[in-house]
Scaffold this motif. Structure first.
Motif, mmCIF file in Angstrom:
data_model
loop_
_atom_site.group_PDB
_atom_site.id
_atom_site.type_symbol
_atom_site.label_atom_id
_atom_site.label_comp_id
_atom_site.label_asym_id
_atom_site.label_seq_id
_atom_site.Cartn_x
_atom_site.Cartn_y
_atom_site.Cartn_z
ATOM 1 N N PRO A 69 0.852 -1.188 0.000
ATOM 2 C CA PRO A 69 0.000 0.000 0.000
ATOM 3 C C PRO A 69 0.896 1.249 0.000
ATOM 4 C CG PRO A 69 -0.744 -1.561 1.658
ATOM 5 C CD PRO A 69 0.599 -2.042 1.177
ATOM 6 N N LEU A 70 0.485 2.276 -0.728
ATOM 7 C CA LEU A 70 1.312 3.477 -0.843
ATOM 8 C C LEU A 70 1.416 4.229 0.476
ATOM 9 C CD1 LEU A 70 2.901 5.434 -2.698
ATOM 10 C CD2 LEU A 70 0.719 6.569 -3.193
ATOM 11 N N CYS A 71 0.320 4.316 1.213
ATOM 12 C CA CYS A 71 0.294 5.106 2.445
ATOM 13 C C CYS A 71 -0.270 4.283 3.602
ATOM 14 C CB CYS A 71 -0.548 6.367 2.245
ATOM 15 S SG CYS A 71 0.088 7.490 0.991
ATOM 16 N N GLU A 72 0.530 3.350 4.090
ATOM 17 C CA GLU A 72 0.151 2.561 5.257
ATOM 18 C C GLU A 72 1.363 2.412 6.166
ATOM 19 O OE1 GLU A 72 -1.870 1.393 7.171
ATOM 20 O OE2 GLU A 72 -3.793 1.069 6.211
ATOM 21 N N GLU A 73 1.111 2.008 7.408
ATOM 22 C CA GLU A 73 2.186 1.840 8.381
ATOM 23 C C GLU A 73 2.120 0.450 8.998
ATOM 24 O OE1 GLU A 73 1.426 5.017 11.083
ATOM 25 O OE2 GLU A 73 2.510 6.502 9.887
ATOM 26 N N ALA A 74 3.172 0.109 9.747
ATOM 27 C CA ALA A 74 3.219 -1.128 10.540
ATOM 28 C C ALA A 74 3.094 -2.381 9.677
ATOM 29 C CB ALA A 74 2.135 -1.117 11.620
ATOM 30 N N SER A 75 3.504 -2.288 8.407
ATOM 31 C CA SER A 75 3.474 -3.425 7.469
ATOM 32 C C SER A 75 2.074 -3.933 7.165
ATOM 33 C CB SER A 75 4.341 -4.588 7.985
ATOM 34 O OG SER A 75 5.710 -4.240 7.929
ATOM 35 N N ARG A 76 1.051 -3.111 7.439
ATOM 36 C CA ARG A 76 -0.304 -3.516 7.064
ATOM 37 C C ARG A 76 -0.381 -3.668 5.549
ATOM 38 N NH1 ARG A 76 -1.679 -0.144 11.572
ATOM 39 N NH2 ARG A 76 -1.603 1.702 10.241
ATOM 40 N N GLY A 77 -0.983 -4.771 5.113
ATOM 41 C CA GLY A 77 -1.103 -5.032 3.679
ATOM 42 C C GLY A 77 0.096 -5.723 3.070
ATOM 43 N N ILE A 78 1.093 -6.080 3.902
ATOM 44 C CA ILE A 78 2.291 -6.757 3.392
ATOM 45 C C ILE A 78 2.292 -8.199 3.904
ATOM 46 C CG2 ILE A 78 4.799 -6.782 3.309
ATOM 47 C CD1 ILE A 78 4.764 -3.783 3.761
ATOM 48 N N SER A 79 2.332 -9.146 2.974
ATOM 49 C CA SER A 79 2.374 -10.570 3.302
ATOM 50 C C SER A 79 3.336 -11.241 2.333
ATOM 51 C CB SER A 79 0.977 -11.180 3.178
ATOM 52 O OG SER A 79 0.562 -11.189 1.820
ATOM 53 N N GLN A 80 3.488 -12.549 2.446
ATOM 54 C CA GLN A 80 4.361 -13.258 1.506
ATOM 55 C C GLN A 80 3.856 -13.112 0.069
ATOM 56 O OE1 GLN A 80 7.220 -14.194 2.282
ATOM 57 N NE2 GLN A 80 7.022 -14.122 4.511
ATOM 58 N N ALA A 81 2.545 -12.910 -0.108
ATOM 59 C CA ALA A 81 1.983 -12.702 -1.450
ATOM 60 C C ALA A 81 2.401 -11.368 -2.042
ATOM 61 C CB ALA A 81 0.453 -12.797 -1.390
ATOM 62 N N SER A 82 2.992 -10.485 -1.211
ATOM 63 C CA SER A 82 3.457 -9.186 -1.711
ATOM 64 C C SER A 82 4.687 -9.318 -2.596
ATOM 65 C CB SER A 82 3.771 -8.262 -0.537
ATOM 66 O OG SER A 82 2.631 -8.061 0.272
ATOM 67 N N ASP A 85 7.118 -12.404 -8.729
ATOM 68 C CA ASP A 85 8.234 -12.654 -9.639
ATOM 69 C C ASP A 85 7.797 -12.875 -11.081
ATOM 70 O OD1 ASP A 85 7.062 -15.118 -9.446
ATOM 71 O OD2 ASP A 85 8.786 -16.111 -8.510
ATOM 72 N N ASN A 86 6.523 -12.550 -11.378
ATOM 73 C CA ASN A 86 6.054 -12.625 -12.761
ATOM 74 C C ASN A 86 4.949 -11.592 -12.974
ATOM 75 O OD1 ASN A 86 3.277 -13.972 -12.392
ATOM 76 N ND2 ASN A 86 4.646 -15.422 -11.344
ATOM 77 N N GLU A 87 4.634 -11.333 -14.218
ATOM 78 C CA GLU A 87 3.689 -10.259 -14.546
ATOM 79 C C GLU A 87 2.292 -10.530 -13.986
ATOM 80 O OE1 GLU A 87 2.162 -7.645 -18.411
ATOM 81 O OE2 GLU A 87 3.380 -9.454 -18.700
ATOM 82 N N GLU A 88 1.831 -11.764 -14.076
ATOM 83 C CA GLU A 88 0.486 -12.086 -13.601
ATOM 84 C C GLU A 88 0.342 -11.814 -12.104
ATOM 85 O OE1 GLU A 88 -2.682 -15.854 -13.469
ATOM 86 O OE2 GLU A 88 -0.621 -16.156 -14.171
ATOM 87 N N ALA A 89 1.320 -12.270 -11.315
ATOM 88 C CA ALA A 89 1.276 -12.042 -9.875
ATOM 89 C C ALA A 89 1.381 -10.553 -9.547
ATOM 90 C CB ALA A 89 2.400 -12.816 -9.190
ATOM 91 N N PHE A 90 2.191 -9.841 -10.334
ATOM 92 C CA PHE A 90 2.369 -8.396 -10.156
ATOM 93 C C PHE A 90 1.025 -7.682 -10.293
ATOM 94 C CE2 PHE A 90 3.176 -4.115 -11.600
ATOM 95 C CZ PHE A 90 4.303 -3.709 -10.921
ATOM 96 N N LEU A 91 0.327 -7.937 -11.386
ATOM 97 C CA LEU A 91 -0.947 -7.267 -11.656
ATOM 98 C C LEU A 91 -2.003 -7.658 -10.626
ATOM 99 C CD1 LEU A 91 -1.060 -7.633 -15.544
ATOM 100 C CD2 LEU A 91 -0.261 -5.670 -14.206
ATOM 101 N N GLU A 92 -2.005 -8.922 -10.237
ATOM 102 C CA GLU A 92 -2.989 -9.391 -9.259
ATOM 103 C C GLU A 92 -2.806 -8.714 -7.902
ATOM 104 O OE1 GLU A 92 -2.778 -13.616 -9.018
ATOM 105 O OE2 GLU A 92 -3.878 -13.959 -10.890
ATOM 106 N N ARG A 93 -1.543 -8.535 -7.476
ATOM 107 C CA ARG A 93 -1.301 -7.942 -6.158
ATOM 108 C C ARG A 93 -1.654 -6.461 -6.138
ATOM 109 N NH1 ARG A 93 -1.655 -9.967 -1.201
ATOM 110 N NH2 ARG A 93 -0.855 -8.422 0.258
ATOM 111 N N VAL A 94 -1.339 -5.743 -7.212
ATOM 112 C CA VAL A 94 -1.733 -4.335 -7.274
ATOM 113 C C VAL A 94 -3.253 -4.229 -7.227
ATOM 114 C CG1 VAL A 94 -1.731 -2.244 -8.692
ATOM 115 C CG2 VAL A 94 0.346 -3.629 -8.534
ATOM 116 N N GLN A 95 -3.921 -5.087 -7.979
ATOM 117 C CA GLN A 95 -5.378 -5.090 -7.994
ATOM 118 C C GLN A 95 -5.946 -5.412 -6.613
ATOM 119 O OE1 GLN A 95 -7.179 -8.071 -10.543
ATOM 120 N NE2 GLN A 95 -9.044 -6.861 -10.799
ATOM 121 N N PHE A 96 -5.303 -6.344 -5.900
ATOM 122 C CA PHE A 96 -5.754 -6.694 -4.553
ATOM 123 C C PHE A 96 -5.731 -5.471 -3.636
ATOM 124 C CE2 PHE A 96 -4.597 -7.745 -0.184
ATOM 125 C CZ PHE A 96 -5.616 -8.627 0.178
ATOM 126 N N ILE A 97 -4.656 -4.700 -3.679
ATOM 127 C CA ILE A 97 -4.542 -3.513 -2.825
ATOM 128 C C ILE A 97 -5.575 -2.462 -3.232
ATOM 129 C CG2 ILE A 97 -3.032 -1.578 -2.201
ATOM 130 C CD1 ILE A 97 -0.690 -3.594 -2.339
#
Length: 251
Positions: A69-82, A85-97
Motif C-alpha cells: 500500500p502506498l500510504c500505510e504503516e506497521a506493514s499492514r497489507g504486506i504478506s508473503q503474497a506481496s 516474480d512474474n507479470e500475472e502475480a504483479f498485476l494481481e497484487r496491485v489489484q488486490f490492494i
C-alpha cells in the motif's frame, strides 16, 4: 496522525516527535522516495499505481518486486503474497490492494540483503544509535521480508524463529556508510526529532533506505529504546531527550 500534529501546531502547543509535514511525507512511500532520490540516496527502483488508472509491469522494474500500500504503516497489507516474480502475480497484487484495501499501491524492486533498523535522534547535532537487525530464522531465502505477521504475530515469529537482535558483524566501512546515509536521509527529509529507518545492506555492502518511520514506537521493548540502551542511554534519558527536542522546536 498528521492532522493531530497540525492542530497542535495551529494552537502553538509543544509536542514530541515529527511535525505534521514530516508525518505526511514519511507516510507516503512514493513521495519520500522521490525526495531521497533527489538527494542521491540509494533507494529501490519503484513505481506508484493509483486507483482507477491503468496498471502494467514497467519495463525498468526488475523482478522480484514487492507490492505495498502506498500510504500505510506497521506493514499492514504486506504478506508473503506481496513478493511477486512474474507479470500475472504483479498485476494481481496491485489489484488486490486497489480493490480489497481500497488504497493506492507502490511496487518496489526487491533488495536482497540484511534488514536493519537504524534510529537517528537530534536537530542540529545528530546521534545515530546502534542498528538492530531482523533475523528471519527458518523462512526461505525468497520470503525474507518484514510482513505484518513477521512483525506483530508472536505465534508466527516463534514458529519460524523470527527475532530482532543487535546487528551482528558488518564488513569494514559499512557501519560508517550506514551512519552517513541515515544522517543524509534524515536531513533530506527535514526531521528534527527522532526517526527510524528501515534499511537493507546488500552482500556487497551497498546501503539502501527502504522506509523512513516518523514517530516510531518508543516502548522499552522496541528498537528505538533497545538501541539507546546499547550505548548507555537509559529509558528515562531517552524520553527526556525527546521532550527537550520538542521544546527546542518552539524557540
Amino acid at each position: 496522525e498528521k492532522n493531530m500534529a497540525a492542530l497542535l501546531e495551529i494552537l502553538e502547543i509543544p509536542y514530541t516527535g515529527a511535525t505534521s509535514d514530516n508525518i505526511f511525507i514519511c507516510n507516503n512511500k512514493g513521495l519520500n522516495k522521490k525526495i531521497l532520490k533527489f538527494h542521491k540516496i540509494k533507494i529501490p527502483w519503484f513505481y506508484t499505481f493509483y486507483r482507477h488508472r491503468r496498471v502494467w509491469l514497467p519495463k525498468k522494474l526488475r523482478l522480484p518486486a514487492i507490492i505495498k500500500p502506498l500510504c500505510e504503516e506497521a506493514s499492514r497489507g504486506i504478506s508473503q503474497a506481496s513478493i511477486v516474480d512474474n507479470e500475472e502475480a504483479f498485476l494481481e497484487r496491485v489489484q488486490f490492494i486497489h480493490e480489497n484495501m481500497e488504497l493506492d499501491a507502490i511496487a518496489e524492486e526487491y533488495i536482497d540483503g540484511r534488514e536493519l533498523y537504524v534510529t537517528v535522534i537530534g536537530h542540529k547535532k545528530l546521534v545515530v544509535l546502534p542498528a538492530r537487525e531482523m533475523k528471519f530464522g527458518e523462512l526461505s531465502e525468497d520470503a525474507r521480508i518484514a510482513t505484518y505477521k513477521a512483525k506483530w504475530d508472536d505465534n508466527y515469529r516463534e514458529k519460524w524463529g523470527i527475532k530482532s537482535v543487535y546487528v551482528g558483524k558488518l564488513a569494514g566501512g559499512v557501519e560508517e556508510e550506514i551512519a552517513d546515509v541515515c544522517k543524509r536521509a534524515y536531513r533530506a527529509l527535514n526531521i528534527s526529532s527522532y526517526l527510524r529507518f528501515d534499511i537493507r545492506v546488500t552482500p556487497n555492502g551497498k546501503v539502501y533506505i527502504i522506509e523512513p518511520n516518523a514517530n516510531p514506537c518508543i516502548a522499552k521493548i522496541d528498537e528505538v529504546a533497545q538501541s539507546a540502551m546499547k550505548v548507555g542511554i537509559s529509558y528515562d534519558q531517552l524520553i527526556k531527550k525527546i521532550v527537550m527536542l520538542a521544546l527546542r522546536k518552539t524557540n
